[in-house]
Scaffold this motif. Structure first.
Motif, PDB file in Angstrom:
ATOM      1  N   GLY A 190       3.244  -0.566   4.202  1.00  0.00           N
ATOM      2  CA  GLY A 190       2.207  -0.122   4.633  1.00  0.00           C
ATOM      3  C   GLY A 190       2.184   0.025   6.333  1.00  0.00           C
ATOM      4  O   GLY A 190       2.782  -0.761   6.676  1.00  0.00           O
ATOM      5  N   VAL A 191       1.221   1.321   6.590  1.00  0.00           N
ATOM      6  CA  VAL A 191       1.590   1.109   8.230  1.00  0.00           C
ATOM      7  C   VAL A 191      -0.376   1.052   8.841  1.00  0.00           C
ATOM      8  O   VAL A 191      -0.965   1.663   8.121  1.00  0.00           O
ATOM      9  N   ILE A 192      -0.076  -0.199   9.629  1.00  0.00           N
ATOM     10  CA  ILE A 192      -1.677  -0.706  10.542  1.00  0.00           C
ATOM     11  C   ILE A 192      -1.367   0.157  11.357  1.00  0.00           C
ATOM     12  O   ILE A 192      -1.037  -0.077  12.450  1.00  0.00           O
TER      13      ILE A 192
ATOM     14  N   ALA B  69       1.395   1.205   0.346  1.00  0.00           N
ATOM     15  CA  ALA B  69       2.696   1.887   1.315  1.00  0.00           C
ATOM     16  C   ALA B  69       1.491   3.175   2.225  1.00  0.00           C
ATOM     17  O   ALA B  69       2.206   3.609   2.482  1.00  0.00           O
ATOM     18  N   GLU B  70       0.388   2.644   2.340  1.00  0.00           N
ATOM     19  CA  GLU B  70      -0.591   3.636   3.197  1.00  0.00           C
ATOM     20  C   GLU B  70      -0.934   3.549   4.566  1.00  0.00           C
ATOM     21  O   GLU B  70       0.167   2.661   5.007  1.00  0.00           O
ATOM     22  N   ALA B  71      -1.516   4.008   4.905  1.00  0.00           N
ATOM     23  CA  ALA B  71      -1.789   3.724   5.940  1.00  0.00           C
ATOM     24  C   ALA B  71      -3.061   3.544   6.327  1.00  0.00           C
ATOM     25  O   ALA B  71      -3.864   4.191   6.205  1.00  0.00           O
ATOM     26  N   VAL B  72      -3.179   2.676   7.446  1.00  0.00           N
ATOM     27  CA  VAL B  72      -4.503   2.298   7.445  1.00  0.00           C
ATOM     28  C   VAL B  72      -4.591   2.520   8.953  1.00  0.00           C
ATOM     29  O   VAL B  72      -4.173   1.757   9.746  1.00  0.00           O
ATOM     30  N   GLY B  73      -6.394   2.686   9.476  1.00  0.00           N
ATOM     31  CA  GLY B  73      -6.584   2.654  10.852  1.00  0.00           C
ATOM     32  C   GLY B  73      -7.739   1.531  10.837  1.00  0.00           C
ATOM     33  O   GLY B  73      -8.778   1.188   9.967  1.00  0.00           O
ATOM     34  N   ILE B  74      -7.824   0.566  11.887  1.00  0.00           N
ATOM     35  CA  ILE B  74      -8.324  -0.461  12.650  1.00  0.00           C
ATOM     36  C   ILE B  74      -9.028  -0.189  13.823  1.00  0.00           C
ATOM     37  O   ILE B  74      -8.412   0.582  15.396  1.00  0.00           O
TER      38      ILE B  74
ATOM     39  N   ALA C 251      -0.032 -10.898   6.566  1.00  0.00           N
ATOM     40  CA  ALA C 251       0.250 -12.169   6.120  1.00  0.00           C
ATOM     41  C   ALA C 251      -0.506 -11.615   4.702  1.00  0.00           C
ATOM     42  O   ALA C 251       0.739 -12.146   3.654  1.00  0.00           O
ATOM     43  N   ARG C 252      -1.169 -10.382   4.093  1.00  0.00           N
ATOM     44  CA  ARG C 252      -0.951 -10.522   2.399  1.00  0.00           C
ATOM     45  C   ARG C 252      -0.406  -9.211   1.828  1.00  0.00           C
ATOM     46  O   ARG C 252       0.422  -8.885   1.233  1.00  0.00           O
ATOM     47  N   THR C 253       0.586  -8.154   3.247  1.00  0.00           N
ATOM     48  CA  THR C 253       1.310  -7.021   3.160  1.00  0.00           C
ATOM     49  C   THR C 253       2.325  -6.896   3.525  1.00  0.00           C
ATOM     50  O   THR C 253       2.699  -6.183   3.418  1.00  0.00           O
ATOM     51  N   GLN C 254       2.832  -7.870   4.856  1.00  0.00           N
ATOM     52  CA  GLN C 254       3.766  -7.402   4.913  1.00  0.00           C
ATOM     53  C   GLN C 254       4.114  -5.974   6.367  1.00  0.00           C
ATOM     54  O   GLN C 254       4.768  -5.739   6.106  1.00  0.00           O
ATOM     55  N   ALA C 255       2.739  -5.292   6.411  1.00  0.00           N
ATOM     56  CA  ALA C 255       2.729  -4.262   6.538  1.00  0.00           C
ATOM     57  C   ALA C 255       3.410  -4.068   8.811  1.00  0.00           C
ATOM     58  O   ALA C 255       3.652  -5.031   9.192  1.00  0.00           O
ATOM     59  N   ARG C 256       3.819  -2.802   8.753  1.00  0.00           N
ATOM     60  CA  ARG C 256       3.945  -2.783  10.026  1.00  0.00           C
ATOM     61  C   ARG C 256       3.413  -1.953  11.000  1.00  0.00           C
ATOM     62  O   ARG C 256       2.241  -1.773  10.078  1.00  0.00           O
TER      63      ARG C 256
END
Length: 310
Positions: A120-122, A189-194, A226-231
């Motif tokens: 996934g992508v943050i 493996a989706e994108a999220v925005g914060i 830590a919980r997803t190994q996202a980029r």
């Protein structure tokens, strides 16, 4: 009218919605022209915004002289005014017109590479340029989930939600339920925005340097990583005044991947600084980024639960 809403709030919401519908039909050249006219008035009449903007600029650019900071403050308030005028365009404008206004996209390969790896992508989306245009682009090109806090004027909520979700974005609340939804999206493996530059409530952040001054910074990011190994990338829609927008994605500072929350928060702030450097006038300097202080934390009854930068 929903229970608890006043007639005045309903009237305000209708007036704002009508304005947005009108502005949605205007060209970006017209909206920028209006912003340039209104910006100096905002600077003169909005004492709070003027004072906070100038105070923040004194903190982050101490080597600039007063004339340079005053000019930057004026430019920043003009860009913030442009963002407000462009809300109708981003939320209610013709979809093809809004898409066509995005003239450049830089760094998309960072998102594509992460998804190709099954990650996934943050997207850290600070208050820079037009973040609603960034949301528009992201939700049109990736499965996208973002945290959302309802507006103070409750009757506007369905209008804002419709505008932000009209290309498929999913909005989730700033609650544990919303965090759970972000985690699920990242695992798909989706994108999220914060928002990386919004001051969190006590107990949900740590103090870390932002332009060499401690700012209370949210700690949601290291928990998600830590919980997803996202980029992690930083994303902005840079305004090209009167022409359109250039979407930029930059690799986040490597410290964002640290398990230590203070180190990660330091990386988050450094990532925000990196995109501000694209054009400092387009950052929303009127936000009180340094409102909470370490001294206030020490005086807080739950101080033992807070961590300070060392």
């Amino acid at each position: 009218m929903a229970a608890g809403e006043s007639p005045s709030s309903e009237l305000q919401a209708r007036a704002i919605a009508t304005l947005w519908r009108s502005l949605a039909r205007r060209r970006l050249t017209t909206l920028w022209w209006l912003a340039r006219l209104a910006g100096p008035l905002v600077e003169q009449l909005s004492r709070r915004e003027r004072r906070v903007t100038r105070t923040n600029l004194m903190t982050v650019y101490p080597s600039c002289n007063d004339a340079q900071r005053r000019q930057l403050a004026r430019q920043s308030l003009t860009h913030s005014t442009a963002t407000m005028l462009e809300l109708g365009f981003a939320w209610r404008g013709d979809l093809k017109r809004v898409e066509a206004s995005i003239l450049e996209v830089h760094g998309r390969e960072l998102l594509d590479k992460a998804r190709d790896e099954g990650r996934g992508v943050i997207v850290l989306a600070p208050h820079f340029g037009n973040w609603e245009v960034l949301n528009f682009w992201l939700s049109g090109h990736f499965p996208f989930t973002a945290m959302y806090e309802p507006p103070k004027l409750a009757p506007l909520e369905p209008i804002i939600r419709q505008g932000r979700e009209r290309r498929g974005a999913r909005l989730v609340p700033t609650t544990p339920r919303g965090v759970a939804a972000l985690l699920k999206a990242l695992k798909r493996a989706e994108a999220v925005g914060i928002l990386p530059d919004q001051e969190p409530d006590w107990g949900r952040g740590v103090f870390a340097p932002f332009y060499n001054r401690l700012a209370y910074t949210a700690t949601l990011l290291p928990k998600l990583v830590a919980r997803t190994q996202a980029r992690v990338v930083t994303g902005v829609a840079l305004r090209l005044p009167g022409k359109g927008f250039a979407v930029h994605f930059l690799a986040a500072d490597p410290r964002v991947y640290a398990t230590d929350e203070v180190t990660s928060a330091t990386g988050v702030n450094a990532s925000v600084e990196a995109v501000i450097a694209l054009d400092p006038a387009q950052y929303q300097w009127e936000y009180k980024r340094y409102r909470k202080t370490p001294q206030e934390a020490e005086d807080h009854p739950d101080f033992k639960h807070f961590r300070l930068y060392r």
